[in-house]
Scaffold this motif. Structure first.
Motif, PDB file in Angstrom:
ATOM      1  N   UNK A  84       0.831  -1.203   0.000  1.00  0.00           N
ATOM      2  CA  UNK A  84       0.000   0.000   0.000  1.00  0.00           C
ATOM      3  C   UNK A  84       0.868   1.257   0.000  1.00  0.00           C
ATOM      4  N   UNK A  85       1.920   1.250   0.798  1.00  0.00           N
ATOM      5  CA  UNK A  85       2.828   2.400   0.855  1.00  0.00           C
ATOM      6  C   UNK A  85       3.523   2.608  -0.489  1.00  0.00           C
ATOM      7  N   UNK A  86       3.984   1.509  -1.086  1.00  0.00           N
ATOM      8  CA  UNK A  86       4.653   1.583  -2.387  1.00  0.00           C
ATOM      9  C   UNK A  86       3.719   2.175  -3.440  1.00  0.00           C
ATOM     10  N   UNK A  87       2.471   1.730  -3.416  1.00  0.00           N
ATOM     11  CA  UNK A  87       1.492   2.244  -4.375  1.00  0.00           C
ATOM     12  C   UNK A  87       1.241   3.728  -4.155  1.00  0.00           C
ATOM     13  N   UNK A  96      -0.396   6.870 -12.681  1.00  0.00           N
ATOM     14  CA  UNK A  96      -1.858   6.887 -12.775  1.00  0.00           C
ATOM     15  C   UNK A  96      -2.442   5.479 -12.791  1.00  0.00           C
ATOM     16  N   UNK A  97      -1.588   4.490 -13.009  1.00  0.00           N
ATOM     17  CA  UNK A  97      -1.974   3.083 -12.968  1.00  0.00           C
ATOM     18  C   UNK A  97      -1.021   2.360 -12.022  1.00  0.00           C
ATOM     19  N   UNK A  98      -1.569   1.472 -11.197  1.00  0.00           N
ATOM     20  CA  UNK A  98      -0.765   0.627 -10.313  1.00  0.00           C
ATOM     21  C   UNK A  98      -1.012  -0.826 -10.697  1.00  0.00           C
ATOM     22  N   UNK A  99       0.048  -1.527 -11.079  1.00  0.00           N
ATOM     23  CA  UNK A  99      -0.036  -2.947 -11.423  1.00  0.00           C
ATOM     24  C   UNK A  99       0.550  -3.747 -10.261  1.00  0.00           C
ATOM     25  N   UNK A 129      -6.565   8.693  -7.185  1.00  0.00           N
ATOM     26  CA  UNK A 129      -5.304   9.072  -7.824  1.00  0.00           C
ATOM     27  C   UNK A 129      -4.903   8.118  -8.945  1.00  0.00           C
ATOM     28  N   UNK A 130      -5.169   6.839  -8.764  1.00  0.00           N
ATOM     29  CA  UNK A 130      -4.709   5.843  -9.729  1.00  0.00           C
ATOM     30  C   UNK A 130      -5.673   4.665  -9.761  1.00  0.00           C
TER      31      UNK A 130
END
Length: 231
Positions: A84-87, A96-99, A129-130
């Motif tokens: 979660x922190x990394x994202x 804008x996208x988190x994979x 945000x993403x």
């Protein structure tokens, strides 16, 4: 349009592509080239590791090309709070996208609550945000497990389910894309990633239900499209 492309409007192909460079030995020069290619061809996004998000965001500013960042990559076995922190930090720097990689081991052990809450934590960390894509790493899963993973990702609020990291066993297949498309509602999209290296593979994934393609071969694919359709 050439024979074999079906009814797909090939001029829309760039908007399906997340132009990807996730190798450990990626350099600033290579990331710069990735971004230049994405701007040249009009790809949807570049997909990079977290350390490259600020540079990619700067290089792509004003271009319309988004930045996708991987999280918990490539194993999916990090602590939920760390994911979660990394994202959140990636989104803060312009992703804008988190994979994110699903907690594969937890799914294999039948711990559905862990898998769901692991995904939900990332979704909540970047809400507004993403968007979040959940990498299932299908090479480890049987068909029932793939369906379960899709259900849990949707229950957790994810926007996409995605086949593979490209670093695990196997990669995207037409069969898996079709299974995943059938396993989620129309509110969730499917990304095919892992082994999508040419125009024929790209079109087969789209026909099976993919609305995004993760590939390091975006330029090769577009050159194939140019040679076949006059794009």
């Amino acid at each position: 349009m050439m024979s074999g492309t079906g009814t797909f409007d090939i001029t829309k192909l760039p908007a399906y592509i997340d132009h990807t460079l996730l190798k450990a030995d990626a350099t600033a020069e290579a990331i710069g080239k990735l971004c230049d290619e994405a701007k040249q061809y009009g790809f949807y996004s570049v997909c990079v590791n977290g350390m490259w998000v600020p540079a990619a965001s700067k290089a792509l500013a004003g271009s319309g090309v988004r930045v996708s960042a991987v999280v918990g990559f490539p194993l999916g076995a990090g602590l939920t709070g760390v994911k979660a922190y990394e994202a959140a930090r990636a989104a803060e720097h312009g992703a804008a996208d988190i994979d994110m990689v699903m907690a594969v081991g937890a799914l294999l052990a039948g711990d559905e609550d862990y898998v769901r809450e692991d995904i939900r934590a990332v979704v909540e960390a970047v809400r507004g945000q993403a968007i979040v894509k959940v990498i299932l790493e299908t090479g480890y899963l049987n068909e029932d497990q793939k369906r379960t993973a899709c259900r849990l990702a949707e229950e957790a609020g994810a926007h996409f389910v995605k086949t593979s990291t490209g670093f695990g066993p196997g990669g995207a297949t037409v069969e898996d894309v079709a299974l995943m498309r059938a396993a989620v509602s129309p509110n969730v999209q499917v990304k095919a990633s892992g082994g999508v290296r040419d125009l024929a593979a790209a079109l087969s994934m789209i026909r099976a239900g993919a609305t995004r393609l993760g590939t390091s071969s975006g330029v090769v694919i577009m050159n194939g499209a140019a040679g076949s359709s006059g794009y």
